[in-house]
Design a protein around this motif. Sequence first.
Motif: not given
Lengths: 389, 389, 389, 389
Positions: D180-201
């Motif tokens: 699941n590519k969406q899940a991969q990058w959204r949980t990866d600090p290199e691509k998402s930054g330091m925030a997971g759910c926080l930054g995403d939604i």
Amino acid sequence: MTHKRIRIGMVGGGDGAFIGAVHRIATRIDDGFELVAGALSSNPERALSSALGLGIQKERSYDSFQQMALSEKQRADGIQAVVIVTPNHMHFPVAKAFLEQGIHVICDKPVTKDLDEALALKRIVSESGAFFALTHNYTGYPLVRHAKHLVDSGVLGNLRVIQAEYPQDWLTDKVEDTDNKQAQWRTDPEKSGMAGCLGDIGTHAFNLACFISGQKVQEVSADLTAFVQGRRLDDNVHTMLRFDQGAKGMLWSSQVAPGNENGLKIRLYGDKAGLEWSQESPNELWLSIFGEPTQKITRAGHGAGEEANRLSRVPAGHPEGYLEGFANLYLDIALAIHAIEDGAAVDSVQGFIPSIDDGIEGMKFITAVLTSSKNNSAWQTLNTDHLNE
Amino acid sequence: MTHKRIRIGMVGGGDGAFIGAVHRIATRIDDGFELVAGALSSNPERALSSALGLGIQKERSYDSFQQMALSEKQRADGIQAVVIVTPNHMHFPVAKAFLEQGIHVICDKPVTKDLDEALALKRIVSESGAFFALTHNYTGYPLVRHAKHLVDSGVLGNLRVIQAEYPQDWLTDKVEDTDNKQAQWRTDPEKSGMAGCLGDIGTHAFNLACFISGQKVQEVSADLTAFVQGRRLDDNVHTMLRFDQGAKGMLWSSQVAPGNENGLKIRLYGDKAGLEWSQESPNELWLSIFGEPTQKITRAGHGAGEEANRLSRVPAGHPEGYLEGFANLYLDIALAIHAIEDGAAVDSVQGFIPSIDDGIEGMKFITAVLTSSKNNSAWQTLNTDHLNE
Amino acid sequence: MTHKRIRIGMVGGGDGAFIGAVHRIATRIDDGFELVAGALSSNPERALSSALGLGIQKERSYDSFQQMALSEKQRADGIQAVVIVTPNHMHFPVAKAFLEQGIHVICDKPVTKDLDEALALKRIVSESGAFFALTHNYTGYPLVRHAKHLVDSGVLGNLRVIQAEYPQDWLTDKVEDTDNKQAQWRTDPEKSGMAGCLGDIGTHAFNLACFISGQKVQEVSADLTAFVQGRRLDDNVHTMLRFDQGAKGMLWSSQVAPGNENGLKIRLYGDKAGLEWSQESPNELWLSIFGEPTQKITRAGHGAGEEANRLSRVPAGHPEGYLEGFANLYLDIALAIHAIEDGAAVDSVQGFIPSIDDGIEGMKFITAVLTSSKNNSAWQTLNTDHLNE
Amino acid sequence: MTHKRIRIGMVGGGDGAFIGAVHRIATRIDDGFELVAGALSSNPERALSSALGLGIQKERSYDSFQQMALSEKQRADGIQAVVIVTPNHMHFPVAKAFLEQGIHVICDKPVTKDLDEALALKRIVSESGAFFALTHNYTGYPLVRHAKHLVDSGVLGNLRVIQAEYPQDWLTDKVEDTDNKQAQWRTDPEKSGMAGCLGDIGTHAFNLACFISGQKVQEVSADLTAFVQGRRLDDNVHTMLRFDQGAKGMLWSSQVAPGNENGLKIRLYGDKAGLEWSQESPNELWLSIFGEPTQKITRAGHGAGEEANRLSRVPAGHPEGYLEGFANLYLDIALAIHAIEDGAAVDSVQGFIPSIDDGIEGMKFITAVLTSSKNNSAWQTLNTDHLNE
């Protein structure tokens, strides 16, 4: 794969019209069509200014649909299909003009102003070899497709009861006496045909009931009323239904029910399960398997099924609505037209696209309802297959 | 003021019965009644053990209702009223026995097993001078009272459309073949009368439509079905309605609609506003004044009105339900009985307590629906006033 | 089996009080109790007139609760249990007086006005050998019990997130300055204790979260506010929660949130499934097993489970509400008291009846929230077990 | 008026991406844009095939965004704006490249991977003279605009409480370990930054709360958790909020809450009224003026207001959804770009289009939440205005 848009023209739908704009958005959502020509209004000036505003080249804005049909046929880059969004009484002559040029027709409902025209149109479609689609857009909602799938695959068992309703409230007052154009033509027998609320929205409910159930209505008992004093066509429709495979139902449509905006709703009950779907909450389908808790099936969510997923652009919880449902119909129409032009079969989506036969069925329904209502609700059969030859 | 409970007895409602227990809870909620006697079952042993379990003294547990009527009449502390919760076919003889002793009667619906009995009962009530109440409990819901108030005070304007429905699903399978006693007698013409779903729940929907609208049904066109193979009475009711002041409506009741537990719902539309209320969400009433946003009126909340407040025990947001609605009916019945015994007028609540006349109206409805359905849905008048003398 | 009602008295709950009347209805619904004595008001005249209005004999209407405890203890037909429905600050002395006479106590929440009193009360309960129940009534709703069952039986997997909320709006304006008695004492630190909204309704939400989850709150971070100018106690509570088995949560309660009547709601999420229940729609429980459509479980409906069925009086679709939920608590209390008086174990319902320990847990919660809020929301532990010896 | 489409290019959004397709549909719905160039993937082959599939000419499909910025700048028919739909870490370099060419930028959220980048980007935007829009799409919903209008015009009075939440469930299991590519990058600090759910939604919920309330968050107390074992970024966010004008609030976002698909919801309470809006039912806004029944305001319905009507394409009752809300943002962006290119002011819609400042505010929020959570939920100010010079 290189992108190929289908070139379309539009008849009706000039500035100020409602449904024409809806069709245009629906064609754009998935980028499958390109609007390149139009006879957008019977008023030449409005036709032109509307066309320019839509990015149609001046030379392809026509004063008459006849001229448009002829001219477009001549062009190498002529339109492949025409979208008809005029008042009801013009559907037949416009469709005829384009079909006779072999141009595919995408026509708003109801198909014609009466059953005779509809039967005549079927012959014309048949002779033309062109493709004809009727935009009963509510069949395009993903969860309507899934509902049909659940019925088809036996989840409901034998259908017993089908309750359809479609209340609105915008004609509660006599707005046709104001400058409301939508109200004016929709309550005018010259433009709408003999059915008011019945033809405008009752047919949608009828079509949806048949689409999902896979059954035909065999006979109807109806009581039509024009509640607003001086209104020339019915604004409330009460009917009881008997389906050809044993189910029974009711259909209520009204345009004088305050608090109802666009309340199309359908409930189907079989000996194994029941289903409920409301157009105003289109991303939810309620499935009640007898003996189990009711399930809330969501578009693109768990349990939504392949067909609903095929027609979903965004994940569950990101609501899709009326325009996307309409676009789904155009998505299938595009598949069909591409298939036809490629000489291929259109089987896969054929069953989903409302056809001239669905239009005829709708006109039979309207005719039977009008007849029954005139005969104090005596049951009236829709079976006029002998006329259909 | 010292507390005075009304002494009551009960006929029917022994162990295992459903509605008897409901009536008992309803009488207790506001502490206005005291159950002191009973003929709770035709089986003497069950009658006695049921009575003892309810705190009734052994000597006041009777083997027969006739004996109970006579004995209680003799006692200084005899019952003031009897509650009849037998199967339908027993309503008439039991009511007669107690009325003839001048004992007030509180009777479950439908009033009798046919119209003739109902008309005869009216004469008996009239001659007895006693009070007779029919427990159409749904009229006891506070927001049903408020709905009636809104109609009565003209908020809806002239009523045009009334849509009533009452779907259930518990008879989807042929449960009368199991040991389900409720299903057994309710599908048995000997005990239920000629109407199945129609008499069991259709009459509730009918009564509610008349209660709120203040209109009478003038004629009906009906299509009854027994969908479950071998079932002896109808399990689905489709009717179109014409009211005496011009409104039109539909009434659907069903016991074979999977996913519907107790879906009594009513919608009324006038030329000024619409109303919607569902029994399964009884603490909400939806009022749509045409041209304004729909309002959610809550029981005891802002805008609920005096009558709804009078019948509310707890503040808005603390849901009251079926039992409290039932208790409200008993609250008014208590007021009426106290008034009568004090020689005072019962005007204030009279209009709210379903009477023998409402029972007759219900039997006319059942009769007319059965007749219409037999005559392929020909409109059938309820007007049998000549019989009513 | 012969019917035996438990004889009860009541302290507080005279004319005009709210929760006293609720308790009385709850005791009557299932006919398990008989109200025979009372010290219903600190005003002797109101105490007497209230008592007579409730059918209590004059000699058993007391001017003081102390006198009542002593006198009732002496009577052969003395009360078996007392119901305490006074303002919070009186809970402790009243409970103490009756427990010391060996009379069972049924006490409204919060248990006392502070933690020290609660701990002291626990010792008194323990020494008395009498039964003590705390009426956290929301735990009596059938689907709350079923929610607990689903969590207990592992359907949700490991709990991760618990969101509780309880908004109301009745204190949006400064109604304590009017003659609203409910508002007066509930915003008065002398009568309510140091917690306003927190003690009044926040504790209910806290209790419900613990009841369903089976987890204890370990620490809280809180931000309390009194939004209405001049109000002496908090009217809005924001807290973050950490549970002892790893779940985290939030709890919001407010009495200044316009549009919310009694919006207690809880959502629990584990690694396998989620649950949602709202007090204002108490007959529905939403279960979402991850990967499946959400299920609507209804009270007494398919999938509701044994415990919910045990506590249901009427079939699914016939709404039960706040009073029935309250009555369920009394149903279990009656079972417990009968068991105790019969010298039997009360295990079967013990886990469901909120006890003095739950009261202490609530007071720890209140104390910790107040402390955290004063310390700018620093996490504050509830673990004061050393005090608890 | 002749139709003029704005020429746009896209970076990111090749085959298989989610949000790129959404942006493209949003640009097409109102026909205000024409997609003519792209660097749709870092994989050249996928970039080209994606471009051709979208009708982009081969020569305008670029292998790198730098090349695209330079080349398009040179063309007479070059793009007027670029849409950035890459993972978060690429937002800054891509935006910079196009802004430096004076090309307008439409960028998905969160604006950059950290606050420093966001502040740097603000300087670049400012120097470029180009237009920068951040697609916080939920602000485009018509009833969100109307909610803002109600707050702005004082209908709610002084705001007291703001409750925002945004639960989802798609990361309940460790799907980043699947394909699941969406899940991969959204949980990866290199691509998402330091925030997971926080930054995403979480940022969406934060932005919405600020947008509607017109208030800024001053400080936060937060508790972040990664519930799924081995997950590298937070999947659940609990925060308490203090706003700069006195309101307080909570914000919960989660991606591990089974049963929640895309549950963004906001509730605002003032001293006069309360508001509630849920993204999954976007065509309804609930307004509760204290002391009156709650009103259901519908998109384009009675009481919806001018701004909501301006952004509605179809009448009330014909649901619009996520894509139309997104398209509304593009509608305003188109107005702004046309105004800029015509040298006119963009005041009218300026306040509605999320800007670089909103992006910075979001990054401040993320930064403060991360800091607070690391410091055991100590309140952390967002006030970093000194950095902002």
